[in-house]
Design a protein around this motif. Sequence first.
Motif, PDB file in Angstrom:
ATOM      1  N   GLN A 277      15.183  43.024   2.574  1.00 35.99           N
ATOM      2  CA  GLN A 277      13.782  42.829   2.176  1.00 35.99           C
ATOM      3  C   GLN A 277      13.167  44.140   1.693  1.00 35.99           C
ATOM      4  OE1 GLN A 277      11.236  41.423   5.313  1.00 35.99           O
ATOM      5  NE2 GLN A 277       9.360  41.744   4.130  1.00 35.99           N
TER       6      GLN A 277
ATOM      7  N   PRO B 203      18.515  43.317  -7.349  1.00 38.73           N
ATOM      8  CA  PRO B 203      17.881  42.538  -6.279  1.00 38.73           C
ATOM      9  C   PRO B 203      17.877  41.047  -6.603  1.00 38.73           C
ATOM     10  CG  PRO B 203      16.244  43.773  -7.542  1.00 38.73           C
ATOM     11  CD  PRO B 203      17.580  44.264  -7.977  1.00 38.73           C
ATOM     12  N   ASP B 204      17.907  40.225  -5.555  1.00 41.54           N
ATOM     13  CA  ASP B 204      17.966  38.770  -5.739  1.00 41.54           C
ATOM     14  C   ASP B 204      16.792  38.255  -6.563  1.00 41.54           C
ATOM     15  OD1 ASP B 204      20.290  38.682  -4.306  1.00 41.54           O
ATOM     16  OD2 ASP B 204      19.296  38.250  -2.389  1.00 41.54           O
ATOM     17  N   SER B 205      15.614  38.872  -6.400  1.00 39.26           N
ATOM     18  CA  SER B 205      14.412  38.389  -7.085  1.00 39.26           C
ATOM     19  C   SER B 205      14.482  38.583  -8.595  1.00 39.26           C
ATOM     20  CB  SER B 205      13.175  39.114  -6.535  1.00 39.26           C
ATOM     21  OG  SER B 205      13.311  40.516  -6.704  1.00 39.26           O
TER      22      SER B 205
ATOM     23  N   ASN C  43       9.701  44.459  -6.302  1.00 44.27           N
ATOM     24  CA  ASN C  43       8.552  43.553  -6.404  1.00 44.27           C
ATOM     25  C   ASN C  43       7.255  44.319  -6.632  1.00 44.27           C
ATOM     26  OD1 ASN C  43      10.162  41.294  -6.054  1.00 44.27           O
ATOM     27  ND2 ASN C  43       9.862  41.218  -3.843  1.00 44.27           N
TER      28      ASN C  43
ATOM     29  N   GLU D 171      14.279  44.576  -1.884  1.00 42.07           N
ATOM     30  CA  GLU D 171      13.563  43.638  -2.741  1.00 42.07           C
ATOM     31  C   GLU D 171      12.122  44.102  -2.952  1.00 42.07           C
ATOM     32  OE1 GLU D 171      14.645  40.776  -4.182  1.00 42.07           O
ATOM     33  OE2 GLU D 171      16.689  40.958  -3.422  1.00 42.07           O
TER      34      GLU D 171
END
Length: 645
Positions: free
Chosen positions: A582, A615-617, A589, A585
């Motif tokens: 997190q 990153p996954d996002s 973000n 990420e």
Amino acid sequence: MEISPYLLVVRLIIQGVVKQYEARFQEGLNLVWGDMDSGKSSILNLIDYCLGGKNDSLLYGEMKANGRLACLEVNLNGKIFTFEREILSASSPIRIYTGYFEERDRNFPLIVGVSPGDTFAPDGWVSDFILENLGIAKVLIKESKYREDSSSDRLSFRDLMKLMYLKQTRVGSDALLDYQSPVVFNKNVEVQKFVFNIYDDELSALNTELGREVAEFGELEKNERFIRKFLSDVKIDVRNFEHSQEEAEQYQDKMAVLDESLKDLKEDFVLSSDVGETISEAIKTMRAEIFAVDSRLKEIENQYGNFAKLNNTYQFDYKALKLSKISRQIISVARPKNDHIPCPLCQSDIEINSSAIEDDDIEHQLRSLKNRTAGIETVLMDLREEQKVLLNQKEKLRIRLIEASRSFDENNLASISPLLTSIQAIEDARSQLKITVAEAEKNLAIYNKFVDIGSKLELKSALIEKLRRSIKIIKDGLIGLDAVVEELTVLFVSHMQKSGLQKVHGVYLDKKFTGHFRDISYYNTSSGGVRTITSIALFVARLQYLLKHACNLPTFLMIDTPGQNIGRHRADDDNTEVSDPQLYESIFNQIIKVIASAKVENRKCQVIIVDNDLPDSLKDGKNYHLVKRFSKQGGKFEKGLINDA
């Protein structure tokens, strides 16, 4: 409304020994990601190098073997420039062209040095050029405002680059902004004050800089008048060159039409009629046949040589055995095994204790060798016979080829002559047009140079006005250190609260712009992961402030490997606060939100990030531009920056 300057990297080009390598960028978030040791960081290092940085990290094997020139297309406050620098020679001057990489021939370059005292650079220092085009004053920065004996240096673009380029070795480092060198660190603090328009007691320095800029403005005006008078004296009206670019493009279009016509004529010239085509095909066939005959003749010659060598060997063996047979009669083979004979060389006794070969065996070998020799001689005769046949065939083909070629010339002379005339006419037109194009491009280069002087006058005028406003700010006491630090703290706190870290308290910036977390200075924080997140938050908060206010720093940021010291994938038994993906990420973000906010406010900014992971996002491909994706396995991705090493 006055805003901060902006710097946008457009394209990076590496001119290599064999090929050209390039990377394209866009406004907003740009990502370079892939395997380790694939040249990702070199992209950021090359950008920095073209803007006056060092090449220490670029002198590795693949780059030294393949790279020669680094060219950077960059947008400085709305104007495109191309910086060109030799990769392997950091002391060489930098060439700066107005316009894009492909437009270099249309402009005379500036030749600038990488240090202020570079005597080999007639057009000054690269730092001054960049600062002037960004509209940033070249003020004197004191190493310390509290020491009367502290020295002052002119502001350099390298001083500002430290605030825009978070290198891999500086992400989460306790040496961030040269903290381990008090003198340099204090200078960086003073640079940041200038960035945020906090001038303290620098009124005298600003007045001095204003006077210097006004003097340079006057010198530029004088140069413009001198150049204008010179052009007038030699009967050159620059206004006539205003449309030179359009003219050059029109001439290039005409050249393309001529080239196409020339191509068509040359195609007609090859085969101008059906008869000529038929004869041409026959000529091609005969040439192919002659080639095949020549190939077979070479084959025969090789075979003949090999068989002749073998024949010589057999004959030698045959004679040796015959000689052996005669020797056996002299040296009686019936002697006892332990008998001795004198050595033919040294006359010493040699004991004969080996069994003798039977006469029948020797006779058998002699017959065998005689048969083999007879067989090879037959083969040699056959090869010579085939050679004679082929030579005769080749001569007949040669005669037929001469006749066909003569027939081709006779049958096509009537149609070829007009074609030759047309081709010559177009070639003449092309030559004349090339001269015209060269003249138009020269006029364009003169016009662009003259326009550059006008642009410099505009830049100087804007900078003078900015200095006057800065002086007024000081006199009116409108901006103070406390107010700037307070607003930066608010931005910094917001990033730390959204970072994913636990126990977020005691977050603020001190008056040296040093971040604190849990009431501990960044430089005293023991956790590398916390320092990583804090260092990135400080740089992003600064960018956010620049987008809200008119400051003396471009809205530009490069970050190399923000994910280091952070676990991007949590292990099942891992409960440490900095191993949560997190956190990784959150870094991206928050940067995306800052860029989105800038877009809404119509502010230009650019962030370039290099990392090993994505990153996954961001895996949906939105909200960013993928500059490069490297994979050592190759496939649909490049293996590295130097992709053919």
